[in-house]
Design an enzyme around this catalytic site. Structure first.
Site, PDB file in Angstrom:
ATOM      1  N   HIS A  66       8.250  16.786   8.095  1.00 59.78           N
ATOM      2  CA  HIS A  66       8.821  17.156   9.381  1.00 59.78           C
ATOM      3  C   HIS A  66       8.316  16.217  10.476  1.00 59.78           C
ATOM      4  O   HIS A  66       7.276  15.565  10.320  1.00 59.78           O
ATOM      5  CB  HIS A  66       8.464  18.592   9.731  1.00 59.78           C
ATOM      6  CG  HIS A  66       9.178  19.604   8.878  1.00 59.78           C
ATOM      7  ND1 HIS A  66       9.110  20.954   9.119  1.00 59.78           N
ATOM      8  CD2 HIS A  66       9.989  19.466   7.796  1.00 59.78           C
ATOM      9  CE1 HIS A  66       9.845  21.602   8.233  1.00 59.78           C
ATOM     10  NE2 HIS A  66      10.377  20.710   7.402  1.00 59.78           N
ATOM     11  N   GLU A  68       6.963  16.899  13.313  1.00 60.20           N
ATOM     12  CA  GLU A  68       5.637  17.297  13.803  1.00 60.20           C
ATOM     13  C   GLU A  68       4.531  16.822  12.856  1.00 60.20           C
ATOM     14  O   GLU A  68       3.479  16.360  13.303  1.00 60.20           O
ATOM     15  CB  GLU A  68       5.540  18.826  13.953  1.00 60.20           C
ATOM     16  CG  GLU A  68       6.583  19.435  14.852  1.00 60.20           C
ATOM     17  CD  GLU A  68       7.833  19.917  14.118  1.00 60.20           C
ATOM     18  OE1 GLU A  68       8.386  20.951  14.540  1.00 60.20           O
ATOM     19  OE2 GLU A  68       8.253  19.275  13.120  1.00 60.20           O
ATOM     20  N   CYS A  91       8.900  25.102  12.521  1.00 58.12           N
ATOM     21  CA  CYS A  91       8.764  26.056  11.421  1.00 58.12           C
ATOM     22  C   CYS A  91       7.318  26.573  11.444  1.00 58.12           C
ATOM     23  O   CYS A  91       6.467  26.042  12.162  1.00 58.12           O
ATOM     24  CB  CYS A  91       9.094  25.397  10.086  1.00 58.12           C
ATOM     25  SG  CYS A  91       7.862  24.195   9.529  1.00 58.12           S
ATOM     26  N   CYS A  94       4.604  23.854  10.481  1.00 58.41           N
ATOM     27  CA  CYS A  94       4.341  22.868  11.535  1.00 58.41           C
ATOM     28  C   CYS A  94       3.598  23.506  12.708  1.00 58.41           C
ATOM     29  O   CYS A  94       2.677  22.910  13.260  1.00 58.41           O
ATOM     30  CB  CYS A  94       5.630  22.209  12.003  1.00 58.41           C
ATOM     31  SG  CYS A  94       6.287  21.057  10.767  1.00 58.41           S
TER      32      CYS A  94
END
Length: 180
Positions: A66, A68, A91, A94
């Site tokens: 991701h 992040e 999410c 993260c």
């Protein structure tokens, strides 16, 4: 121009580097003085042949990091007290990673792909945030981003017009020289 609007604009631009055909996400991490510390976008591990990475859910989740996560990995300094501005709602994984690294503020747009967060994720996010009242999550409207993009577009157009004007002047000067 507000800092958060600028950082969200930058995150949207960075997201365009993602090879994911259906979800392009970007993240910018800044310190308490609004200095950029790191940035990331969603995608496969570096060196991976992106053409071989599945583009379908849930298969693609096994291969992609991701935005992040990449921003955290690329940060070369302590993130205690930092802020993460991201193009989609985080999410739970993260969010947990950002909290674990010391990020105290997370900002994402009000209009986001909330469908990506299912009920179980949402409950986990709410629980984790309830355990960390020092972490602030803020939704940002996109008006500031639109203004920045419009200003940027206008600036680019002005540069193009200057370039055309410069070319016209150069041609005229060359014509003068040729006529001599």
């Amino acid at each position: 121009m507000e800092w958060n609007d600028l950082f969200l604009t930058m995150a949207f631009v960075l997201a365009q580097k993602s090879k994911d055909e259906s979800t392009k996400c970007g993240a910018i991490i800044v310190d308490k003085h609004n200095r950029i510390v790191s940035g990331g976008f969603n995608g496969a591990v570096r060196g991976t042949n992106d053409a071989l990475v599945p583009q379908t859910r849930p298969e693609k989740y096994l291969f992609n990091l991701h935005a992040e996560e990449n921003a955290i990995i690329f940060a070369k300094q302590d993130l205690e007290g930092a802020k993460c501005v991201v193009t989609n709602k985080c999410c739970h994984k993260c969010l947990s990673r950002l909290i674990q690294t010391g990020v105290k503020k997370i900002i994402y747009p009000k209009i986001n792909k909330a469908k990506m967060i299912d009920k179980i994720q949402e409950e986990a996010i709410e629980f984790t945030l309830s355990q960390h009242p020092e972490v602030v999550v803020e939704e940002l409207d996109l008006d500031g981003v639109e203004k920045i993009l419009k200003l940027t577009s206008n600036s680019i157009q002005e540069l193009k017009e200057l370039d055309v004007a410069k070319s016209v002047v150069e041609i005229a000067e060359q014509d003068k020289i040729n006529k001599r």
